[in-house]
Design a protein around this motif. Structure first.
Motif, PDB file in Angstrom:
ATOM      1  N   THR A  19     103.443 -42.687 -98.171  1.00 27.14           N
ATOM      2  CA  THR A  19     104.012 -43.010 -96.854  1.00 27.14           C
ATOM      3  C   THR A  19     105.083 -44.084 -96.979  1.00 27.14           C
ATOM      4  OG1 THR A  19     102.192 -44.579 -96.499  1.00 27.14           O
ATOM      5  CG2 THR A  19     101.934 -42.371 -95.587  1.00 27.14           C
ATOM      6  N   TRP A  23     108.935 -43.661 -95.796  1.00 24.60           N
ATOM      7  CA  TRP A  23     109.521 -44.629 -94.862  1.00 24.60           C
ATOM      8  C   TRP A  23     110.797 -45.235 -95.455  1.00 24.60           C
ATOM      9  CZ3 TRP A  23     108.050 -45.606 -89.914  1.00 24.60           C
ATOM     10  CH2 TRP A  23     108.595 -46.710 -89.281  1.00 24.60           C
ATOM     11  N   CYS A  27     114.536 -44.803 -93.793  1.00 21.65           N
ATOM     12  CA  CYS A  27     115.284 -45.998 -93.393  1.00 21.65           C
ATOM     13  C   CYS A  27     116.603 -46.129 -94.170  1.00 21.65           C
ATOM     14  CB  CYS A  27     114.431 -47.250 -93.623  1.00 21.65           C
ATOM     15  SG  CYS A  27     113.021 -47.401 -92.508  1.00 21.65           S
ATOM     16  N   PHE A  52     105.735 -51.901 -94.255  1.00 25.69           N
ATOM     17  CA  PHE A  52     105.089 -50.771 -93.578  1.00 25.69           C
ATOM     18  C   PHE A  52     103.857 -50.308 -94.352  1.00 25.69           C
ATOM     19  CE2 PHE A  52     104.758 -46.080 -93.279  1.00 25.69           C
ATOM     20  CZ  PHE A  52     104.382 -45.983 -91.955  1.00 25.69           C
ATOM     21  N   SER A  84     102.593 -54.742 -86.559  1.00 28.08           N
ATOM     22  CA  SER A  84     104.016 -54.380 -86.484  1.00 28.08           C
ATOM     23  C   SER A  84     104.863 -55.597 -86.104  1.00 28.08           C
ATOM     24  CB  SER A  84     104.218 -53.270 -85.450  1.00 28.08           C
ATOM     25  OG  SER A  84     103.476 -52.124 -85.804  1.00 28.08           O
ATOM     26  N   PHE A 119     109.585 -48.677 -83.256  1.00 25.99           N
ATOM     27  CA  PHE A 119     109.312 -47.562 -84.174  1.00 25.99           C
ATOM     28  C   PHE A 119     108.120 -47.863 -85.079  1.00 25.99           C
ATOM     29  CE2 PHE A 119     113.553 -45.934 -83.136  1.00 25.99           C
ATOM     30  CZ  PHE A 119     113.299 -44.570 -83.113  1.00 25.99           C
ATOM     31  N   LEU A 120     108.053 -49.081 -85.578  1.00 22.93           N
ATOM     32  CA  LEU A 120     106.953 -49.436 -86.478  1.00 22.93           C
ATOM     33  C   LEU A 120     105.625 -49.430 -85.744  1.00 22.93           C
ATOM     34  CD1 LEU A 120     106.376 -50.258 -89.399  1.00 22.93           C
ATOM     35  CD2 LEU A 120     106.597 -52.651 -88.694  1.00 22.93           C
ATOM     36  N   SER A 123     104.628 -45.831 -84.958  1.00 22.15           N
ATOM     37  CA  SER A 123     104.191 -45.120 -86.171  1.00 22.15           C
ATOM     38  C   SER A 123     102.791 -45.551 -86.581  1.00 22.15           C
ATOM     39  CB  SER A 123     105.178 -45.370 -87.311  1.00 22.15           C
ATOM     40  OG  SER A 123     106.467 -44.904 -86.989  1.00 22.15           O
ATOM     41  N   GLU A 124     102.538 -46.843 -86.609  1.00 18.62           N
ATOM     42  CA  GLU A 124     101.226 -47.328 -87.045  1.00 18.62           C
ATOM     43  C   GLU A 124     100.135 -46.982 -86.034  1.00 18.62           C
ATOM     44  OE1 GLU A 124     101.324 -51.386 -88.260  1.00 18.62           O
ATOM     45  OE2 GLU A 124     102.520 -50.956 -90.041  1.00 18.62           O
ATOM     46  N   MET A 126     100.160 -44.226 -84.195  1.00 14.64           N
ATOM     47  CA  MET A 126      99.909 -42.795 -84.423  1.00 14.64           C
ATOM     48  C   MET A 126      99.018 -42.597 -85.650  1.00 14.64           C
ATOM     49  SD  MET A 126     103.599 -41.025 -83.603  1.00 14.64           S
ATOM     50  CE  MET A 126     102.998 -39.438 -84.162  1.00 14.64           C
ATOM     51  N   ILE A 127      99.305 -43.361 -86.708  1.00 15.58           N
ATOM     52  CA  ILE A 127      98.481 -43.255 -87.911  1.00 15.58           C
ATOM     53  C   ILE A 127      97.047 -43.671 -87.617  1.00 15.58           C
ATOM     54  CG2 ILE A 127      98.097 -44.274 -90.194  1.00 15.58           C
ATOM     55  CD1 ILE A 127     101.149 -44.371 -90.501  1.00 15.58           C
TER      56      ILE A 127
END
Length: 346
Positions: A19, A23, A27, A52, A84, A119-120, A123-124, A126-127
């Motif tokens: 991951t 990432w 980026c 991340f 984040s 965004f961070l 994303s975290e 969702m994970i």
């Protein structure tokens, strides 16, 4: 554990680094798209991806020790957002120090701070959410496996109990018959004891085998019938009709004997003449079809009993196959018939 996949040593070796690499790649190309130099884009993307991956590792560690449930589910949202926030501002502080002489880059960094945070955090979160779903599915699967194992153990125990009940049931009946013969016909009583010994020696030795070929089952059945002929002599006439194709088909051990014992009980008890019992075996599709037929007197008191033979066979079939349509009985013109269908999956 929330992050079962990440905490798995085999999967954890590549999930977190993988991951991080994805990432970093995303980026880097995004920063290049917005005009950063290769060195600036590489450095920014590298440290941002490192933070991340570190955030995912922290989530793994936190939720491996504590799995949110019920009212604590809000931690699924709070912990990723907090991580984040710390990651973005740690990245901003480090890159400001590292690139202190790059004014254009610093302006780009300051303008994208909140976008990075959004965004961070998304994303975290969702994970974390996906990991929670996976964890619950894995726990449910594990619970289902345990329930299936417990159910199988229960079935095996009941089948073993039914098999153990068959021999005592038959043994008690045989001993009662021997007792009746001891005084009047001692030679027949002795013969019956020897036959009973041979029968029990053969069946007890293979008691752990739940399935045998029809040919083996018929050999045990014939040994049993020899014992019964000592009692009933010429009155007991058994007619076999066995299709050669069925001899190697498999059948639960001692499944037919209680049915034949039941046929003898209802066919010969209370009757003085000769009685014929028919046993037929044939192959019908993917089934071994067995029929046991005997005459009976509907008015005879011998019809009363516990029904152990039929009930035990029906219960064994249900435990083995989960079906109640494999045993059928019928009676017509003083003839009683039991029909068995044994599925053959080979």
């Amino acid at each position: 554990m929330l992050f079962n996949a990440f905490s798995n040593p085999n999967l954890g070796k590549w999930i977190i680094p993988g991951t991080g690499i994805l990432w970093f790649s995303g980026c880097f190309f995004l920063f290049r798209f917005y005009g950063l130099e290769v060195e600036e884009a590489f450095t920014d993307a590298f440290f941002f991806a490192l933070l991340f991956a570190l955030g995912i590792w922290v989530l793994d560690m936190v939720f491996s020790l504590f799995s949110p449930k019920g009212r604590n589910l809000w931690l699924i949202f709070l912990v990723p957002v907090t991580l984040s926030f710390l990651s973005v501002f740690a990245h901003r502080f480090f890159m400001t120090w590292w690139m202190e002489d790059q004014e254009e880059y610093l302006e780009f960094l300051h303008h994208t701070t909140y976008v990075r945070l959004a965004f961070l955090a998304l994303s975290e979160q969702m994970i974390a959410f996906l990991a929670l779903v996976v964890s619950k599915l894995e726990r449910q699967e594990e619970l289902n496996k345990r329930e299936a194992q417990m159910l199988q153990l229960s079935k095996d125990a009941e089948l073993a109990q039914l098999r153990q009940q068959l021999q005592p049931h038959f043994l008690f009946n045989s001993l009662n018959s021997i007792n009746a013969l001891v005084i009047k016909q001692p030679q027949k009583a002795r013969e019956m004891v020897l036959l009973l010994s041979d029968f029990l020696r053969g069946t007890i030795r293979k008691d752990t085998k739940s399935w045998i070929s029809l040919e083996e089952e018929m050999n045990y059945l014939k040994m049993y019938l020899e014992i019964e002929r000592v009692r009933f002599g010429h009155r007991l006439d058994v007619e076999f009709s066995i299709d050669e194709r069925t001899e190697k088909l498999k059948i639960p051990q001692l499944l037919i004997q209680p049915l034949v014992e039941n046929a003898i009980k209802h066919g010969l008890y209370g009757v003085t003449g000769e009685v014929k019992i028919k046993i037929e075996c044939e192959k019908e599709g993917n089934y071994l079809l067995l029929k046991v037929e005997n005459p009976f007197d509907a008015q005879s008191s011998s019809q009363e009993g516990t029904g152990f033979g039929l009930n035990s066979v029906e219960r064994r079939l249900y435990l083995l196959f989960g079906r109640k349509d494999l045993l059928a009985t019928s009676s017509e013109e003083n003839v009683f018939q039991v029909q068995l269908k044994i599925p053959q999956y080979q």
